[in-house]
Design an enzyme around this catalytic site. Sequence first.
Site, short mmCIF file in Angstrom:
data_model
loop_
_atom_site.label_atom_id
_atom_site.label_comp_id
_atom_site.label_asym_id
_atom_site.label_seq_id
_atom_site.Cartn_x
_atom_site.Cartn_y
_atom_site.Cartn_z
N HIS A 63 21.77 58.66 -15.03
CA HIS A 63 22.06 59.07 -13.65
C HIS A 63 23.56 59.03 -13.34
O HIS A 63 24.05 58.01 -12.84
CB HIS A 63 21.36 58.11 -12.69
CG HIS A 63 19.88 58.27 -12.65
ND1 HIS A 63 19.24 59.13 -11.80
CD2 HIS A 63 18.90 57.68 -13.38
CE1 HIS A 63 17.93 59.07 -11.98
NE2 HIS A 63 17.70 58.19 -12.95
N GLU A 77 24.97 60.30 -10.87
CA GLU A 77 25.15 60.17 -9.41
C GLU A 77 25.08 58.70 -8.97
O GLU A 77 25.41 58.38 -7.84
CB GLU A 77 24.10 61.02 -8.67
CG GLU A 77 22.72 60.40 -8.52
CD GLU A 77 21.85 60.51 -9.77
OE1 GLU A 77 22.39 60.84 -10.85
OE2 GLU A 77 20.63 60.24 -9.68
N CYS A 112 17.14 63.01 -15.01
CA CYS A 112 15.94 62.18 -15.09
C CYS A 112 14.69 63.04 -14.89
O CYS A 112 14.38 63.87 -15.72
CB CYS A 112 16.04 61.03 -14.08
SG CYS A 112 14.97 59.64 -14.49
#
Lengths: 85, 225
Positions: free
Chosen positions: B194, B196, B86
């Site tokens: 993302h 994560e 990002c």
Amino acid sequence: MTLVKVYVTYKKSILDPQGEAITNAIHGMGFQDVNEVRMGKYFEISVDESSNTLKEDIEKICDNLLANPNMETYRYEFVDSEAVQ
Amino acid sequence: MKFAVIVFPGSNCDKVLYYAIKDGVKADVEMVDFRNDSLAGFDAVLIPGGFSYGDYLRSGAIAGHAPIIPAIKEMANAGKPVLGICNGFQILTEIGLLDGALIRNKNNRFICETVPLKVENDQTIFTSEYQQGETIMIPVAHGEGNYYCDDKTLARLKANHQIVFTYEDDINGSVDNIAGITNEKKNVLGMMPHPERALEELVGSADGLRMFQSVLKNHMDRVNQ
């Protein structure tokens, strides 16, 4: 003292969604003659001494920070800031 | 294997990234403040999402001049894994480690949802645990994720298989639906989605976990050779 005015704008090939939204709002105000708005950035840089390398320095600042050459172009002009005041 | 998570003023995905390494793949990880100028002792760098410097000037532009940046470039040049997610992707394009730029989403909206991505290259250290052509579900959360590059750059990215992830639908106007690319050597990856945030089924998808597993596995394989 020298004042440097820097204008950063998107390259023609880059979509400018903010400019489009502004254009739509202007049409909403009734100004149908407005075809397009392109949004950019304007910087005023005040420099102490007008040295021999001022032009090169400003271009380095623009190339490496103020503009992203992948998507933006810039132009600049020098103004005698005493005269401005 | 020891990971560094770089923390800039305005980073906001740093703790999740830390968790992804510490609890997700159970490797060593340390937060590294942007004022440091060395990454000695680290094997990989993670640049988190967020709004470094409030996105002033351009996303990632000011962070690109932080004291830690030369050390990140050194890691990249040494062939070590560098992953920017990002805002991390935006920073990597700003400092020239990756081609192109991220501009405002075509529809002017901030997009926050879990979207299907296609794995376009499973032959990288970041994607070896995925299958070529596989669809994975990964959350996106960005207002400026519209990937732009000129035609010449796009042709080069394609020829060298640097496009690693694409969106299955055109969500933000990105050239060729690009969601993530690598550098030429394929040790630097930038992506808007993302991984994560997709570590376990409980949060909707566990598809992101395999990215971190890939990086760890490839490192261990190389060390054990």
